[in-house]
Design a protein around this motif. Sequence first.
Motif, PDB file in Angstrom:
ATOM      1  N   ASP A 120       0.859  -1.179   0.000  1.00  0.00           N
ATOM      2  CA  ASP A 120       0.000   0.000   0.000  1.00  0.00           C
ATOM      3  C   ASP A 120       0.902   1.238   0.000  1.00  0.00           C
ATOM      4  N   LEU A 121       1.700   1.360  -1.057  1.00  0.00           N
ATOM      5  CA  LEU A 121       2.726   2.399  -1.117  1.00  0.00           C
ATOM      6  C   LEU A 121       2.732   3.104  -2.469  1.00  0.00           C
ATOM      7  N   LEU A 122       1.555   3.309  -3.029  1.00  0.00           N
ATOM      8  CA  LEU A 122       1.451   4.039  -4.287  1.00  0.00           C
ATOM      9  C   LEU A 122       1.532   5.544  -4.048  1.00  0.00           C
ATOM     10  N   GLY A 123       1.819   6.273  -5.109  1.00  0.00           N
ATOM     11  CA  GLY A 123       1.847   7.732  -5.005  1.00  0.00           C
ATOM     12  C   GLY A 123       2.817   8.200  -3.944  1.00  0.00           C
ATOM     13  N   ARG A 124       2.387   9.133  -3.131  1.00  0.00           N
ATOM     14  CA  ARG A 124       3.260   9.722  -2.113  1.00  0.00           C
ATOM     15  C   ARG A 124       3.230   8.981  -0.788  1.00  0.00           C
ATOM     16  N   LYS A 125       2.529   7.866  -0.720  1.00  0.00           N
ATOM     17  CA  LYS A 125       2.515   7.075   0.511  1.00  0.00           C
ATOM     18  C   LYS A 125       3.910   6.514   0.789  1.00  0.00           C
ATOM     19  N   GLY A 126       4.352   6.673   2.033  1.00  0.00           N
ATOM     20  CA  GLY A 126       5.659   6.159   2.431  1.00  0.00           C
ATOM     21  C   GLY A 126       6.788   7.157   2.313  1.00  0.00           C
ATOM     22  N   MET A 127       6.509   8.371   1.822  1.00  0.00           N
ATOM     23  CA  MET A 127       7.563   9.378   1.690  1.00  0.00           C
ATOM     24  C   MET A 127       8.071   9.822   3.055  1.00  0.00           C
ATOM     25  N   LYS A 128       9.380   9.976   3.161  1.00  0.00           N
ATOM     26  CA  LYS A 128       9.991  10.568   4.353  1.00  0.00           C
ATOM     27  C   LYS A 128      10.284  12.053   4.135  1.00  0.00           C
ATOM     28  N   THR A 129      10.609  12.408   2.887  1.00  0.00           N
ATOM     29  CA  THR A 129      11.007  13.781   2.585  1.00  0.00           C
ATOM     30  C   THR A 129      10.093  14.367   1.518  1.00  0.00           C
ATOM     31  N   SER A 130       9.957  15.677   1.521  1.00  0.00           N
ATOM     32  CA  SER A 130       9.018  16.340   0.609  1.00  0.00           C
ATOM     33  C   SER A 130       9.511  16.330  -0.824  1.00  0.00           C
ATOM     34  N   HIS A 131      10.841  16.185  -1.034  1.00  0.00           N
ATOM     35  CA  HIS A 131      11.362  16.112  -2.393  1.00  0.00           C
ATOM     36  C   HIS A 131      12.629  15.267  -2.409  1.00  0.00           C
ATOM     37  N   GLU A 132      12.958  14.797  -3.597  1.00  0.00           N
ATOM     38  CA  GLU A 132      14.182  14.006  -3.763  1.00  0.00           C
ATOM     39  C   GLU A 132      15.396  14.864  -3.424  1.00  0.00           C
ATOM     40  N   ALA A 133      16.363  14.257  -2.736  1.00  0.00           N
ATOM     41  CA  ALA A 133      17.632  14.949  -2.511  1.00  0.00           C
ATOM     42  C   ALA A 133      18.366  15.033  -3.837  1.00  0.00           C
ATOM     43  N   MET A 134      18.420  16.216  -4.400  1.00  0.00           N
ATOM     44  CA  MET A 134      19.032  16.386  -5.711  1.00  0.00           C
ATOM     45  C   MET A 134      20.554  16.333  -5.600  1.00  0.00           C
ATOM     46  N   LEU A 135      21.226  16.481  -6.733  1.00  0.00           N
ATOM     47  CA  LEU A 135      22.666  16.367  -6.780  1.00  0.00           C
ATOM     48  C   LEU A 135      23.312  17.362  -5.829  1.00  0.00           C
ATOM     49  N   GLY A 136      24.191  16.870  -4.972  1.00  0.00           N
ATOM     50  CA  GLY A 136      24.862  17.730  -4.013  1.00  0.00           C
ATOM     51  C   GLY A 136      24.053  18.070  -2.784  1.00  0.00           C
ATOM     52  N   GLU A 137      22.861  17.481  -2.648  1.00  0.00           N
ATOM     53  CA  GLU A 137      21.985  17.801  -1.522  1.00  0.00           C
ATOM     54  C   GLU A 137      21.924  16.696  -0.475  1.00  0.00           C
ATOM     55  N   GLU A 138      22.901  15.804  -0.487  1.00  0.00           N
ATOM     56  CA  GLU A 138      22.839  14.646   0.396  1.00  0.00           C
ATOM     57  C   GLU A 138      22.805  15.016   1.882  1.00  0.00           C
ATOM     58  N   LEU A 139      23.297  16.191   2.230  1.00  0.00           N
ATOM     59  CA  LEU A 139      23.327  16.605   3.637  1.00  0.00           C
ATOM     60  C   LEU A 139      22.248  17.627   3.969  1.00  0.00           C
ATOM     61  N   MET A 140      21.245  17.751   3.098  1.00  0.00           N
ATOM     62  CA  MET A 140      20.189  18.730   3.356  1.00  0.00           C
ATOM     63  C   MET A 140      19.380  18.341   4.593  1.00  0.00           C
ATOM     64  N   PRO A 141      18.761  19.313   5.281  1.00  0.00           N
ATOM     65  CA  PRO A 141      17.867  18.978   6.397  1.00  0.00           C
ATOM     66  C   PRO A 141      16.729  18.089   5.904  1.00  0.00           C
ATOM     67  N   ALA A 142      16.418  17.057   6.653  1.00  0.00           N
ATOM     68  CA  ALA A 142      15.385  16.113   6.235  1.00  0.00           C
ATOM     69  C   ALA A 142      14.967  15.285   7.439  1.00  0.00           C
ATOM     70  N   ASP A 143      14.004  14.424   7.247  1.00  0.00           N
ATOM     71  CA  ASP A 143      13.633  13.432   8.240  1.00  0.00           C
ATOM     72  C   ASP A 143      14.915  12.772   8.756  1.00  0.00           C
ATOM     73  N   PRO A 144      15.146  12.756  10.074  1.00  0.00           N
ATOM     74  CA  PRO A 144      16.418  12.219  10.582  1.00  0.00           C
ATOM     75  C   PRO A 144      16.619  10.736  10.306  1.00  0.00           C
ATOM     76  N   THR A 145      15.549  10.015   9.958  1.00  0.00           N
ATOM     77  CA  THR A 145      15.709   8.596   9.619  1.00  0.00           C
ATOM     78  C   THR A 145      16.060   8.404   8.152  1.00  0.00           C
ATOM     79  N   ALA A 146      16.006   9.490   7.350  1.00  0.00           N
ATOM     80  CA  ALA A 146      16.224   9.390   5.906  1.00  0.00           C
ATOM     81  C   ALA A 146      17.690   9.093   5.591  1.00  0.00           C
ATOM     82  N   VAL A 147      17.907   8.209   4.611  1.00  0.00           N
ATOM     83  CA  VAL A 147      19.268   7.883   4.174  1.00  0.00           C
ATOM     84  C   VAL A 147      19.439   8.109   2.676  1.00  0.00           C
ATOM     85  N   PHE A 148      18.362   8.417   1.956  1.00  0.00           N
ATOM     86  CA  PHE A 148      18.393   8.699   0.516  1.00  0.00           C
ATOM     87  C   PHE A 148      18.930   7.507  -0.285  1.00  0.00           C
TER      88      PHE A 148
END
Length: 490
Positions: A230-258
């Motif tokens: 049951d994970l279609l669409g935006r279900k299961g998202m941790k962050t509001s947007h994909e960590a783009m190039l060079g954004e690996e250390l951006m503020p995000a859900d602390p459990t996020a690992v990208f």
Amino acid sequence: MNRRQFLRGTLATGAAGVAGHMGLGLGASPAFGAVHDARGEGTHELFKKFKGNVVLLPGKYSGTVSALDLSAPETLAWYNYGLDGMDMPIPHHIAAMPSADPYKSFDFYQTMQPPGAPYVNENSPEWRDRGDFKMYKMRYDGSGQQNRISVVSDVSEATGMGLGVHVSIGVGQNANKYVAYADGQKDMVLITDLGDDPKIVKAFKCDYDPVSRQLHVSHIFPDSSTGKFDLLGRKGMKTSHEAMLGEELMPADPTAVFVDAWTWHPELPLGAILIRRLGCCVIVNTETWEPVALLSTAKGSPDTFPEVKQKGSTWTYSVPSVLTPLHEAGFTPSGEYFLACNNVLQNNIAVFRSTDPDPLKWKKEAFVEGFGRKYLPLHMGNVPDSRWVFFTIWARKPNNGYICKVDPKTWKVVAQWDTGPDPHTCDCTVDGKYITTVYSGHQAGQSGLVVINADTDEIVARLPSPAGHHDHVVVPESWEGLKSSRSTSV
């Protein structure tokens, strides 16, 4: 002779004259043939060397995918994903199945991402809430007089899981078995079979505990009553947007690992889950689907992070500190080396020797360095005999970035090209003589496809494209050829 007979004879004579004028002599293809015969055209001598190479080009913001015959060159067919009912589709990554004759038919896989990402917002902020997480199995059919690309299956609907980043096809001991999808907003990986009605094989979820500084890698399971997630669409998202190039250390859900991708070992029954934010890669045994090692890719870090415990369907690893995040990694076609692109902090490429069946014994042997602070190692490209490795060295606008060639005997950069702004993926032609690369997947400016002689370093062709490409792939001719393709390593 009546009027109809007269007209029929006149038209036949005229058509023959036109055919002769256009160089369509005996045995040549008619203008409406599925594969264009370019003999006699001014560009034929330049492009005929690329016969057998069909390049798939997803348009990042155009919502399309096209199949390019590099030897004509012309688009064989194209498809707009808006036809599937999606609002502002954004094709992301792509992988192609092997085909002995790509002009007749081949299958490929395409992911879609929602456009809630910084570069999209810079170009068209009104797209923020549009698009979707999707995976498609697609088919090119060139067997008739009119080529076509069509949707075979909506993998997201079939499995109940929508993921929008990398897709890769199993190779070596995993050949003709599996395809893997990954997504860094949900930190999930899905493995399915290759069927037209895809079946779930295994799924993973990765989470970081910032208090205990531990990474949890877990199997997740579909609902037993439906056989789907049951994970279609935006279900299961941790962050509001994909960590783009060079954004690996951006503020995000602390459990996020990208989670970035799954890549396949070309010889051993192993796969790798790429963990961008933590600078590590989970190595998984594809016979048991159990994690067996966690590689640490940074210079100055240990070769592996230790496993703390395994309980039920969750494996826990200690990740006490992160010296640099990574983005993209994969194997050389021989399986001798695993290469990981560290970026943001270290901006180097880690070289592991990856021939031992026990990944706990893999060691970092070298680093490709010299990229400075503003240039980020990104995608890798291979050639069949592993004589060179190619990398995208990306930079945020207004810097162009570049493509570079690395000698695997010394791990030194031996050539580089400024092919155009916002460079992205590299992939070799089926004979391994040329490297294709695309640019401007995000910047909405100059964009196109460049072909480079892998040995002489000459740019031998440049083709325009209005679509803007973040990815592309050359259709491989065999399962052996798949080992050097972008369809299995990223």
